[in-house]
Design an enzyme around this catalytic site. Structure first.
Site, mmCIF file in Angstrom:
data_model
loop_
_atom_site.group_PDB
_atom_site.id
_atom_site.type_symbol
_atom_site.label_atom_id
_atom_site.label_comp_id
_atom_site.label_asym_id
_atom_site.label_seq_id
_atom_site.Cartn_x
_atom_site.Cartn_y
_atom_site.Cartn_z
ATOM 1 N N ASP A 153 -29.439 -12.386 2.779
ATOM 2 C CA ASP A 153 -29.751 -13.743 2.303
ATOM 3 C C ASP A 153 -30.270 -14.615 3.457
ATOM 4 O O ASP A 153 -30.394 -14.157 4.597
ATOM 5 C CB ASP A 153 -28.462 -14.318 1.680
ATOM 6 N N ASP A 208 -33.348 -18.966 -6.840
ATOM 7 C CA ASP A 208 -32.536 -18.199 -7.793
ATOM 8 C C ASP A 208 -32.971 -18.382 -9.246
ATOM 9 O O ASP A 208 -33.364 -19.466 -9.669
ATOM 10 C CB ASP A 208 -31.065 -18.622 -7.673
#
Ligand code: GLA
Length: 404
Positions: A153, A208
């Site tokens: 990430d 996202d």
């Protein structure tokens, strides 16, 4: 665009930007990775029993047989601090048996095991230590545990250069000699499609995904991505088709199929479009309690075959009138997958002609409906579809006899 045009175009853009078009050749992800990830349904509320039961469900629901392979534990597994030697450790209250035991369990079910870390100093939501400065040790630890897939990430990454930060982990993984799919999760901030093909098997092209049609339009960007409805994410994919291919894929984020915010038709449309895009198919719903129709969507072998087509050429939108869209994807056997997508509130009629696909006007391909699993015969001129609201009709058209 064919591969030769892409290679030429990529080479000239890369020369201008000082980048490389070479693709990572670690032999993995020759087709888009398929699996399940804990984040969409469980966020940080994960533990080893949950992951074990999900691996069991992957097997007994038939997901494994349909091609889903990776069970990926997202953020929430780490202890807040490293051990005295600097190694990552699992949170003992949630994963008391440790990650190696969990990987062994997942492997015992015939599946592969994935894990989450972060390229910055801390995971998103402060969920644990990031891998910045610890790439070699973390890659070695993951290899020792039997990890097959590493998602990295981009939280707490201020001051880092994305390309060099991700290159460090990529090189650390290659140096450790365990095959691990490397999944870059940088949200598309630094145009990863221009540099990640050389170092990763997949890269997020966007913030996202969220289980809604088009929510989040006004959401301000924040670290950790900015969740938006899947149709908005789809709109951001249209210029990126040429960057994906065998071994290196655009990743428009994990599936929201079967999550509470989508209707059955919206789940079907979402899944079909990700297949047209040649996107990784990483389910995010609770597999232990999925509705029969959701199981049929996620395990539609004909749509999965489109996603997994070995040529790995992403589809493109070939027509749009604002609400009604047609997407087409060329497949390795010379056929086309054609998707009629209705964004509107009522039925639409929509038509593709064979000339739209580059075929001659007198082509008479065999047409198969990939959701009704029905052969529709040889059809002249083109195909008209009547598409329900927020849904799709998906066909495969082939100019020779069809092998179904
Ligand atoms: C970011 C990523 C998500 C998920 C979460 C975990 O938002 O984009 O996919 O991994 O972090 O905190």
């Amino acid at each position: 665009m064919n591969r030769i045009t892409f290679t030429l175009m990529c080479a000239s853009v890369a020369a201008l930007l000082g980048l490389s078009c070479a693709a990572l050749e670690n032999g993995l992800a020759r087709t888009p990775p398929m699996g399940w990830n804990s984040w969409n349904s469980f966020e940080l509320n994960i533990n080893e029993d949950l992951i074990r039961s999900m691996a069991d469900a992957m097997v007994h629901t038939g997901m494994k047989d349909a091609g889903y392979q990776y069970v990926v534990v997202d953020a929430g597994w780490k202890n807040k601090t490293r051990d005295s030697s600097g190694k990552l450790v699992a949170d003992p209250s949630k994963f008391p048996s440790g990650m190696k035991a969990l990987a062994d369990y997942v492997h015992s079910r015939g599946l592969k095991f994935g894990i989450y870390t972060d390229a910055g100093t801390e995971d998103c939501d402060g969920a644990g230590p990031g891998s910045a400065g610890f790439e070699s040790l973390d890659a070695a630890t993951f290899a020792e545990w039997g990890v097959d897939f590493v998602k990295e990430d981009w939280c707490k990454s201020d001051g880092l250069n994305a390309r060099s930060a991700y290159t460090k982990m990529s090189e650390a993984i290659l140096a450790i000699h365990r095959p691990m799919v490397f999944s870059v999760c940088e949200w598309g901030d630094n145009q990863p499609w221009l540099w990640a093909p050389a170092i990763a098997n997949m890269w997020r092209t966007t913030g996202d995904n969220k289980d809604c049609w088009d929510c989040g339009q006004d959401t301000k960007r924040k670290p950790g991505g900015y969740p938006r409805g899947w149709t908005l994410i789809l709109d951001d994919q249209r210029a990126l088709q040429q960057y994906g291919g065998p071994g290196h894929w655009n990743d428009p984020d994990m599936l929201e199929v079967g999550r509470p915010g989508l209707s059955m038709e919206e789940s079907r449309a979402h899944f079909s479009l990700w297949a047209i895009l040649a996107a990784p198919l990483i389910a995010g719903n609770d597999l232990r309690s999925m509705h029969e129709q959701i199981a049929e969507i996620l395990m539609n072998k004909e749509v999965i075959a489109v996603d997994q087509d070995p040529a790995g050429i992403s589809g493109t939108r070939i027509k749009s009138d604002g609400l009604s869209e047609i997407w087409a994807r060329p497949l390795s056997d010379g056929s086309f997958a054609v998707l009629f997508f209705n964004r509107g509130q009522s039925y639409t009629e929509s038509r593709v002609t064979w000339r739209d696909l580059g075929w001659s006007a007198d082509a008479r391909p065999s047409v198969r409906d990939l959701w009704k699993h029905r052969q529709l015969g040889k059809i002249a001129h083109g195909f008209s579809a009547s598409v329900p609201s927020h849904s799709v009709v998906m066909i495969r058209a082939f100019e020779g006899p069809m092998a179904h």
